[in-house]
Motif scaffolding. Structure first.
Motif, mmCIF file in Angstrom:
data_model
loop_
_atom_site.group_PDB
_atom_site.id
_atom_site.type_symbol
_atom_site.label_atom_id
_atom_site.label_comp_id
_atom_site.label_asym_id
_atom_site.label_seq_id
_atom_site.Cartn_x
_atom_site.Cartn_y
_atom_site.Cartn_z
ATOM 1 N N ASN A 159 47.713 34.254 24.490
ATOM 2 C CA ASN A 159 48.220 34.002 25.848
ATOM 3 C C ASN A 159 49.291 34.998 26.274
ATOM 4 O O ASN A 159 49.524 35.173 27.474
ATOM 5 C CB ASN A 159 48.778 32.584 25.947
ATOM 6 C CG ASN A 159 47.694 31.554 26.188
ATOM 7 O OD1 ASN A 159 46.582 31.891 26.603
ATOM 8 N ND2 ASN A 159 47.997 30.301 25.915
ATOM 9 N N ASP A 160 49.951 35.625 25.299
ATOM 10 C CA ASP A 160 51.005 36.585 25.632
ATOM 11 C C ASP A 160 50.530 38.028 25.494
ATOM 12 O O ASP A 160 51.336 38.948 25.397
ATOM 13 C CB ASP A 160 52.243 36.350 24.762
ATOM 14 C CG ASP A 160 51.955 36.393 23.269
ATOM 15 O OD1 ASP A 160 50.796 36.705 22.886
ATOM 16 O OD2 ASP A 160 52.878 36.128 22.486
ATOM 17 N N SER A 161 49.216 38.230 25.509
ATOM 18 C CA SER A 161 48.660 39.580 25.402
ATOM 19 C C SER A 161 48.026 40.028 26.714
ATOM 20 O O SER A 161 47.555 39.209 27.507
ATOM 21 C CB SER A 161 47.602 39.629 24.296
ATOM 22 O OG SER A 161 48.182 39.491 23.023
ATOM 23 N N ARG A 166 45.502 39.565 32.645
ATOM 24 C CA ARG A 166 45.461 38.119 32.866
ATOM 25 C C ARG A 166 45.859 37.774 34.305
ATOM 26 O O ARG A 166 45.282 36.883 34.921
ATOM 27 C CB ARG A 166 46.379 37.397 31.878
ATOM 28 C CG ARG A 166 45.826 37.345 30.467
ATOM 29 C CD ARG A 166 46.748 36.600 29.526
ATOM 30 N NE ARG A 166 46.124 36.483 28.219
ATOM 31 C CZ ARG A 166 45.295 35.513 27.866
ATOM 32 N NH1 ARG A 166 44.991 34.569 28.741
ATOM 33 N NH2 ARG A 166 44.773 35.479 26.669
ATOM 34 N N CYS A 167 46.838 38.475 34.822
ATOM 35 C CA CYS A 167 47.247 38.220 36.204
ATOM 36 C C CYS A 167 46.124 38.575 37.179
ATOM 37 O O CYS A 167 45.890 37.856 38.160
ATOM 38 C CB CYS A 167 48.505 39.015 36.534
ATOM 39 S SG CYS A 167 50.008 38.401 35.739
ATOM 40 N N PHE A 168 45.412 39.655 36.899
ATOM 41 C CA PHE A 168 44.289 40.022 37.765
ATOM 42 C C PHE A 168 43.164 39.000 37.680
ATOM 43 O O PHE A 168 42.479 38.738 38.676
ATOM 44 C CB PHE A 168 43.768 41.417 37.427
ATOM 45 C CG PHE A 168 44.436 42.494 38.230
ATOM 46 C CD1 PHE A 168 44.048 42.735 39.538
ATOM 47 C CD2 PHE A 168 45.457 43.256 37.695
ATOM 48 C CE1 PHE A 168 44.669 43.716 40.307
ATOM 49 C CE2 PHE A 168 46.080 44.244 38.433
ATOM 50 C CZ PHE A 168 45.687 44.473 39.751
ATOM 51 N N PHE A 178 34.276 37.592 41.499
ATOM 52 C CA PHE A 178 33.869 37.759 40.108
ATOM 53 C C PHE A 178 35.041 38.260 39.281
ATOM 54 O O PHE A 178 35.775 39.151 39.693
ATOM 55 C CB PHE A 178 32.721 38.769 40.001
ATOM 56 C CG PHE A 178 32.392 39.120 38.572
ATOM 57 C CD1 PHE A 178 31.542 38.310 37.839
ATOM 58 C CD2 PHE A 178 32.952 40.234 37.966
ATOM 59 C CE1 PHE A 178 31.255 38.621 36.515
ATOM 60 C CE2 PHE A 178 32.667 40.549 36.646
ATOM 61 C CZ PHE A 178 31.806 39.740 35.919
ATOM 62 N N THR A 179 35.211 37.667 38.108
ATOM 63 C CA THR A 179 36.222 38.142 37.180
ATOM 64 C C THR A 179 35.623 38.208 35.795
ATOM 65 O O THR A 179 34.759 37.411 35.432
ATOM 66 C CB THR A 179 37.466 37.242 37.162
ATOM 67 O OG1 THR A 179 38.327 37.650 36.089
ATOM 68 C CG2 THR A 179 37.109 35.784 36.959
#
Length: 289
Positions: A159-161, A166-168, A178-179
């Motif tokens: 979770n901290d990588s 992750r924000c995108f 789509f992501t």
């Protein structure tokens, strides 16, 4: 008609495939080679073993696995990128390795030639869990293919990588785009990964957090107040990754996307306004009893 999710992923990785063979043009290609080397250590292969490599790409794990198990073993690779598979097949032919490759969605392998319940010693899925819409269901399916004592190995970023990425993912989800992160299941911690293995009937006790891959991306402290700069820098990337951000450049979308990005980055910030971004992974190791 818009392309399907799988078609979009195939297109992205078809474009990326040739870069995996060129050390100099894409830093991530070097990382994947290093990660593949680590996977080979975790797999602990010996002659005669049967191996299934899911999301095998250009064969970074598949080819050395075939060398390790020898002619008495069996190795199958599965991927949906046609270009990647062409490269992997070429590598296998050059070494006269009898590897079978399938162009197929890895989430359900029912009916594929050579893929039978209860026969595999090791199943791997490197750097691809994020692409699955329902990883828990896939893990349950893959577990049925293991023999007694066999093991499933896959990784998920902690979770901290890779915080910017992750924000995108959040941005695109909020905008119904789509992501690459298709999963609705959060699997960024060891307990969540272990639970997924348990639910699939596997022993998760060997699961661990990988090393920090400092040689490719050192621990980074991101100033959340400069979120807009990180957003614009990422949006300006070229190469195969460029297409991931094209939708966000549409008129009327970019500013809203930047706003969501900055909000998400600020949520992760500590009391000093900084976010620590690692480059490490939860390595799931599930053993079948």
């Amino acid at each position: 008609m818009a392309p399907s999710r799988l078609e979009t992923i195939r297109d992205m990785y078809d474009a990326r495939a040739p870069i995996y063979e060129d050390d100099g043009k894409d830093g991530s290609s070097d990382f994947h080679k290093a990660q593949a080397k680590d996977y080979l250590e975790w797999m602990a292969l010996s002659p005669g073993m049967k191996v299934l490599d899911l999301a095998c790409g250009t064969g970074g794990i598949t080819i050395p696995a075939a060398r390790a198990v020898g002619p008495s073993g069996k190795v199958i690779g599965v991927d949906i990128s046609t270009v990647s598979l062409d490269i992997a097949r070429s590598k296998a032919r050059k070494e006269d390795l009898p590897v079978t490759f399938h162009d197929h969605d890895i989430s359900n392998l029912t009916g594929l030639e050579g893929i039978i319940e209860g026969i595999f010693d090791v199943i791997t899925c490197a750097s691809a869990m994020v692409l699955l819409e329902d990883p828990a269901a896939s893990v349950k399916h893959w577990a049925t293919l293991l023999k007694a004592g066999g093991k499933l190995i896959f990784d998920t970023s902690t979770n901290d990588s890779l915080v910017v990425g992750r924000c995108f993912d959040v941005v695109k989800q909020e905008l119904n785009m789509f992501t690459v992160n298709g999963s609705k299941t959060a699997i960024g911690t060891v307990p969540k990964v272990k639970q997924m293995l348990v639910d699939a009937g596997l022993d998760p006790t060997q699961t661990f957090v990988s090393r920090q891959y400092d040689e490719f991306k050192t621990l980074e402290e991101i100033d959340a107040s400069k979120g807009g700069n990180f957003f614009e820098e990422t949006m300006g990337r070229e190469g195969w990754v460029k297409r991931w951000y094209e939708e966000l450049k549409q008129p009327g979308v970019r500013e809203r996307a930047k706003e969501i990005f900055c909000q998400e980055l600020n949520k992760m910030a500590d009391e000093k306004g900084f976010v620590k971004s690692h480059f490490r992974f939860n390595v799931a190791v599930g053993k079948k009893g």
